[in-house]
Motif scaffolding. Sequence first.
Motif, PDB file in Angstrom:
ATOM      1  N   GLY A  79      -3.715 -87.905  48.610  1.00 26.08           N
ATOM      2  CA  GLY A  79      -3.533 -88.735  49.805  1.00 26.08           C
ATOM      3  C   GLY A  79      -2.498 -89.794  49.487  1.00 26.08           C
ATOM      4  O   GLY A  79      -2.678 -90.575  48.542  1.00 26.08           O
ATOM      5  N   SER A  80      -1.398 -89.788  50.242  1.00 20.55           N
ATOM      6  CA  SER A  80      -0.337 -90.764  49.961  1.00 20.55           C
ATOM      7  C   SER A  80      -0.167 -91.712  51.133  1.00 20.55           C
ATOM      8  O   SER A  80       0.934 -92.147  51.446  1.00 20.55           O
ATOM      9  CB  SER A  80       0.972 -90.029  49.676  1.00 20.55           C
ATOM     10  OG  SER A  80       1.350 -89.267  50.822  1.00 20.55           O
ATOM     11  N   GLY A  81      -1.287 -92.012  51.823  1.00 17.86           N
ATOM     12  CA  GLY A  81      -1.256 -92.939  52.950  1.00 17.86           C
ATOM     13  C   GLY A  81      -1.299 -94.379  52.460  1.00 17.86           C
ATOM     14  O   GLY A  81      -0.839 -94.686  51.356  1.00 17.86           O
ATOM     15  N   VAL A  82      -1.893 -95.244  53.286  1.00 25.20           N
ATOM     16  CA  VAL A  82      -1.891 -96.687  52.989  1.00 25.20           C
ATOM     17  C   VAL A  82      -2.403 -96.952  51.569  1.00 25.20           C
ATOM     18  O   VAL A  82      -1.714 -97.549  50.740  1.00 25.20           O
ATOM     19  CB  VAL A  82      -2.775 -97.441  54.017  1.00 25.20           C
ATOM     20  CG1 VAL A  82      -2.865 -98.919  53.677  1.00 25.20           C
ATOM     21  CG2 VAL A  82      -2.216 -97.258  55.421  1.00 25.20           C
ATOM     22  N   ILE A 126      -0.719 -83.151  51.837  1.00 25.72           N
ATOM     23  CA  ILE A 126      -0.795 -81.810  52.418  1.00 25.72           C
ATOM     24  C   ILE A 126       0.551 -81.157  52.738  1.00 25.72           C
ATOM     25  O   ILE A 126       0.587 -79.981  53.030  1.00 25.72           O
ATOM     26  CB  ILE A 126      -1.694 -81.793  53.678  1.00 25.72           C
ATOM     27  CG1 ILE A 126      -1.322 -82.950  54.602  1.00 25.72           C
ATOM     28  CG2 ILE A 126      -3.153 -81.837  53.301  1.00 25.72           C
ATOM     29  CD1 ILE A 126      -2.138 -83.001  55.881  1.00 25.72           C
ATOM     30  N   ILE A 132      -8.021 -89.719  50.801  1.00 21.71           N
ATOM     31  CA  ILE A 132      -7.694 -88.943  52.004  1.00 21.71           C
ATOM     32  C   ILE A 132      -8.561 -89.485  53.149  1.00 21.71           C
ATOM     33  O   ILE A 132      -9.406 -90.351  52.929  1.00 21.71           O
ATOM     34  CB  ILE A 132      -7.870 -87.423  51.756  1.00 21.71           C
ATOM     35  CG1 ILE A 132      -9.338 -87.018  51.663  1.00 21.71           C
ATOM     36  CG2 ILE A 132      -7.149 -86.996  50.474  1.00 21.71           C
ATOM     37  CD1 ILE A 132      -9.557 -85.499  51.640  1.00 21.71           C
ATOM     38  N   LYS A 156     -13.267 -84.609  53.631  1.00 23.17           N
ATOM     39  CA  LYS A 156     -13.490 -84.879  52.209  1.00 23.17           C
ATOM     40  C   LYS A 156     -14.291 -83.742  51.563  1.00 23.17           C
ATOM     41  O   LYS A 156     -13.970 -83.305  50.456  1.00 23.17           O
ATOM     42  CB  LYS A 156     -14.202 -86.233  52.019  1.00 23.17           C
ATOM     43  CG  LYS A 156     -13.299 -87.451  52.274  1.00 23.17           C
ATOM     44  CD  LYS A 156     -13.899 -88.717  51.685  1.00 23.17           C
ATOM     45  CE  LYS A 156     -13.347 -90.024  52.205  1.00 23.17           C
ATOM     46  NZ  LYS A 156     -12.024 -90.408  51.744  1.00 23.17           N
ATOM     47  N   PHE A 183     -12.075 -80.818  50.969  1.00 22.15           N
ATOM     48  CA  PHE A 183     -11.132 -81.133  49.892  1.00 22.15           C
ATOM     49  C   PHE A 183     -11.807 -80.963  48.519  1.00 22.15           C
ATOM     50  O   PHE A 183     -11.248 -80.337  47.615  1.00 22.15           O
ATOM     51  CB  PHE A 183     -10.608 -82.571  50.057  1.00 22.15           C
ATOM     52  CG  PHE A 183      -9.825 -83.036  48.869  1.00 22.15           C
ATOM     53  CD1 PHE A 183      -8.522 -82.595  48.662  1.00 22.15           C
ATOM     54  CD2 PHE A 183     -10.399 -83.884  47.923  1.00 22.15           C
ATOM     55  CE1 PHE A 183      -7.805 -82.990  47.543  1.00 22.15           C
ATOM     56  CE2 PHE A 183      -9.683 -84.284  46.799  1.00 22.15           C
ATOM     57  CZ  PHE A 183      -8.385 -83.839  46.611  1.00 22.15           C
ATOM     58  N   SER A 199     -14.370 -96.027  51.835  1.00 29.49           N
ATOM     59  CA  SER A 199     -14.816 -97.387  52.159  1.00 29.49           C
ATOM     60  C   SER A 199     -16.247 -97.404  52.664  1.00 29.49           C
ATOM     61  O   SER A 199     -16.978 -98.357  52.410  1.00 29.49           O
ATOM     62  CB  SER A 199     -13.940 -97.980  53.258  1.00 29.49           C
ATOM     63  OG  SER A 199     -12.629 -98.095  52.823  1.00 29.49           O
ATOM     64  N   HIS A 205     -13.330 -98.051  44.321  1.00 27.72           N
ATOM     65  CA  HIS A 205     -12.927 -98.560  45.639  1.00 27.72           C
ATOM     66  C   HIS A 205     -12.010 -99.770  45.511  1.00 27.72           C
ATOM     67  O   HIS A 205     -12.391-100.788  44.932  1.00 27.72           O
ATOM     68  CB  HIS A 205     -14.198 -98.940  46.427  1.00 27.72           C
ATOM     69  CG  HIS A 205     -13.909 -99.479  47.786  1.00 27.72           C
ATOM     70  ND1 HIS A 205     -14.298-100.737  48.185  1.00 27.72           N
ATOM     71  CD2 HIS A 205     -13.260 -98.937  48.846  1.00 27.72           C
ATOM     72  CE1 HIS A 205     -13.908-100.937  49.436  1.00 27.72           C
ATOM     73  NE2 HIS A 205     -13.276 -99.866  49.860  1.00 27.72           N
ATOM     74  N   ASN A 220      -7.081-103.237  50.266  1.00 28.20           N
ATOM     75  CA  ASN A 220      -5.692-103.107  50.708  1.00 28.20           C
ATOM     76  C   ASN A 220      -4.817-104.155  50.008  1.00 28.20           C
ATOM     77  O   ASN A 220      -5.263-105.267  49.772  1.00 28.20           O
ATOM     78  CB  ASN A 220      -5.637-103.286  52.234  1.00 28.20           C
ATOM     79  CG  ASN A 220      -4.328-102.789  52.810  1.00 28.20           C
ATOM     80  OD1 ASN A 220      -3.524-102.150  52.129  1.00 28.20           O
ATOM     81  ND2 ASN A 220      -4.092-103.076  54.071  1.00 28.20           N
TER      82      ASN A 220
END
Length: 297
Positions: A10-13, A34, A91, A98, A101, A120, A141, A144
């Motif tokens: 997962g290369s999001g936020v 993906i 992700i 999940k 995955f 989260s 965990h 941000n």
Amino acid sequence: MSIKNVTVAGSGVLGAQIALQSAYHGFNVTVYDISDDILTRAKATFERIAEAYRSDLRASQASIDAAFARLSYSADLATAVQDADLLIEAIPENPAIKTEFYQKLAAVAPEKTIFATNTSTLLPSMFAAATGRPEKFLALHFANEIWKHNTAEIMGHAETDKAVFDTIVAFAKDIGMIALPLHKEQPAYILNSLLVPLLSAASALWANGVADPETIDKTWMAATGAPTGPFGMLDVVGLTTAYNINKMAAEAHPDPLKLKIVELLKGMIDEGKSGVASGKGFYTYPDPAYKAPDFLK
Ligand code: NAD
């Protein structure tokens, strides 16, 4: 158990932040997502985060170049994990995504790989069976903007191996985090177990007409010495997130006060006041009234 090679799924936020933070601290990092298109976008995200490292951490260009040189990319899961000591999953917060995955990952990851979820709101025990290696699975965990808000809550489930847990505590410290071990599973970890009830109580006082947001913030700040009150914090979290959480709570247990909070938040969001990111929320940014020297006078 020693960690050298990290794969971030997962290369999001959050995934992008975890990947760069790990590479910056000397780990070899493979970024998995993906599609190649999404991975190309991630490279632009890394450039943006590196800007924040320069301004917030005064990171040198040489240290940023070295971090980028430790990053590699793959949209093929088997390739992405082929030599991973640790896979960190960031992700979407969706149990079905999940679970699927972890089932796919279990089929291709080497035996040595520890899996950690950055979820989260979900619990590691929900996915332990799907991982096929419950003893090597736990939650790690982050918050941000992890380079500044460097908390790492580490939470196993009943079957997590103690040595695996300790390895991840050490890894968290190695990437510049304050490691915060939890001794048992707790929905929302430590931070949100404290923060969500505080924000809910503040919202209830407001929605019930007891006091206005500034007065509630002043009370909290003056009495506890905190630099921000609950409504200042809500602006940082974002009113859309607060709205979604309250809406889910109101749907699960409808009560007039919760419905009123949802209605008030929706009204503000509709007016474009969705928090710091939009420049307006309970306060106006970049110079919110609560930061003014005379706010507590
Ligand atoms: P995001 O939507 O920004 O990024 C998710 C990424 O996962 C996207 O790049 C997407 O392409 C990718 N993805 C989707 N399906 C995938 C799959 N099957 N395999 C691999 N990659 C896939 O999400 P986010 O905000 O980074 O959140 C990710 C996780 O981190 C969630 O579990 C969330 O609860 C948690 N988290 C988020 C925050 C936050 O402030 N955003 C903070 C702490 C933890």
